[in-house]
Design an enzyme around this catalytic site. Sequence first.
Site, short mmCIF file in Angstrom:
data_model
loop_
_atom_site.label_atom_id
_atom_site.label_comp_id
_atom_site.label_asym_id
_atom_site.label_seq_id
_atom_site.Cartn_x
_atom_site.Cartn_y
_atom_site.Cartn_z
N GLY A 61 0.76 -1.20 0.09
CA GLY A 61 0.02 0.08 0.15
C GLY A 61 0.80 1.49 -0.14
CD GLU A 91 1.25 1.05 7.22
OE1 GLU A 91 1.07 1.25 5.86
OE2 GLU A 91 1.09 -0.03 7.71
CG ASP A 92 -1.49 2.14 2.78
OD1 ASP A 92 -1.13 1.79 4.13
OD2 ASP A 92 -1.78 1.12 2.22
CG ASP A 97 -8.59 1.01 9.44
OD1 ASP A 97 -9.40 2.01 9.89
OD2 ASP A 97 -9.02 -0.09 9.13
N GLY A 115 -4.58 0.51 13.57
CA GLY A 115 -3.09 0.61 14.26
C GLY A 115 -2.47 -0.68 14.57
CB THR A 149 -0.58 -2.91 10.20
OG1 THR A 149 -1.77 -3.64 9.75
CG2 THR A 149 0.58 -3.56 8.95
CE LYS A 185 -9.92 4.00 6.91
NZ LYS A 185 -10.56 2.60 6.58
CG PHE A 244 -12.32 0.24 2.37
CD1 PHE A 244 -11.61 -0.70 3.25
CD2 PHE A 244 -11.84 0.12 1.05
CE1 PHE A 244 -10.49 -1.28 3.10
CE2 PHE A 244 -10.96 -0.92 0.76
CZ PHE A 244 -10.23 -1.61 1.74
CG ASP A 286 -5.42 -3.74 -1.78
OD1 ASP A 286 -5.08 -3.27 -0.74
OD2 ASP A 286 -5.95 -4.92 -1.56
NE ARG A 308 -2.11 -3.38 -4.07
CZ ARG A 308 -2.18 -3.54 -2.60
NH1 ARG A 308 -2.12 -2.30 -1.96
NH2 ARG A 308 -2.77 -4.53 -2.32
P1 IMP Z 1 -4.69 -1.43 10.58
O1 IMP Z 1 -3.62 -2.41 10.98
O2 IMP Z 1 -6.07 -1.57 10.72
O3 IMP Z 1 -4.11 0.19 11.12
O4 IMP Z 1 -4.62 -1.40 8.88
C1 IMP Z 1 -3.53 -0.86 8.45
C2 IMP Z 1 -3.44 -1.44 6.74
O5 IMP Z 1 -4.87 -1.97 6.23
C3 IMP Z 1 -2.98 -0.58 6.18
O6 IMP Z 1 -1.64 -0.30 5.91
C4 IMP Z 1 -3.77 -0.59 4.65
O7 IMP Z 1 -3.11 -1.36 3.84
C5 IMP Z 1 -5.10 -1.40 5.16
N1 IMP Z 1 -6.34 -0.43 5.12
C6 IMP Z 1 -6.85 0.00 6.23
N2 IMP Z 1 -7.79 0.80 5.77
C7 IMP Z 1 -7.89 0.65 4.37
C8 IMP Z 1 -8.87 1.56 3.49
O8 IMP Z 1 -9.58 2.23 3.81
N3 IMP Z 1 -8.34 1.21 2.22
C9 IMP Z 1 -7.46 0.46 1.88
N4 IMP Z 1 -6.74 -0.44 2.70
C10 IMP Z 1 -6.99 -0.05 4.17
MG MG Z 2 -0.64 -1.19 4.15
#
Ligand code: IMP
Ligand code: MG
Length: 177
Positions: free
Chosen positions: A44, A98-99, A102, A104, A106, A130, A151, A158, A164
């Site tokens: 991403g 990071e892209d 969300d 957090g 990851t 977010k 989303f 993606d 992407r």
């Molecule tokens: P987290 O672990 O929930 O913070 O999510 C992190 C990863 O989920 C990001 O690096 C994205 O790859 C993916 N992600 C989270 N939200 C979105 C979204 O709205 N669109 C696309 N990918 C997302």
């Molecule tokens: Mg990502």
Amino acid sequence: MIRVLLSEQEIARQVAILARQVSEHYASLVSISYPLVVLPVLKGASMFAADLLRQLNVPLRLEYLRASSYRNGTTAGALRFDVPELTSLDDHHLLLVEDIIDTGKTASVILDELHRCGPRSLKVCTLLDKPSRRVTAVEPDFCGFTIADRFVIGYGMDLAERYRELPYIGELEGCTF
Ligand code: IMP
Ligand code: MG
């Protein structure tokens, strides 16, 4: 149908601002012998990182990380995380790129792993945040845009490996995820 949330121009303007903030922060901290280690998370963050890196004015090293929690659609699956051979990160300033942050989860798993490398500092630069979805204590140090709980796709992000390549960030019309 895709509704544009952030246009190519809006993204470019914000990436330039982030590049300036990051460069200013690290200017006096890094050197040729101790470069900033930039760690974009594949896939991403690849497009954001490519644009950001080309505007950074500090000596740097590039190491990609790979993590994915979205196997299909928009529901989080189990987190998969691969670290390449991360040699000599100790004593370096590390910047996770990071892209989007969300929940957090990851970033939190990756940060724990990177902490074990004994870095001089460890910061997070994300294009999108977010915060309403956060379930961890992760807070970005550098952030492009704060968005609502939607989303989004494009500019590296993606939906089941699609979209992407879009140069802008959008939302699928009628998509209620
Ligand atoms: P987290 O672990 O929930 O913070 O999510 C992190 C990863 O989920 C990001 O690096 C994205 O790859 C993916 N992600 C989270 N939200 C979105 C979204 O709205 N669109 C696309 N990918 C997302
Ligand atoms: Mg990502």
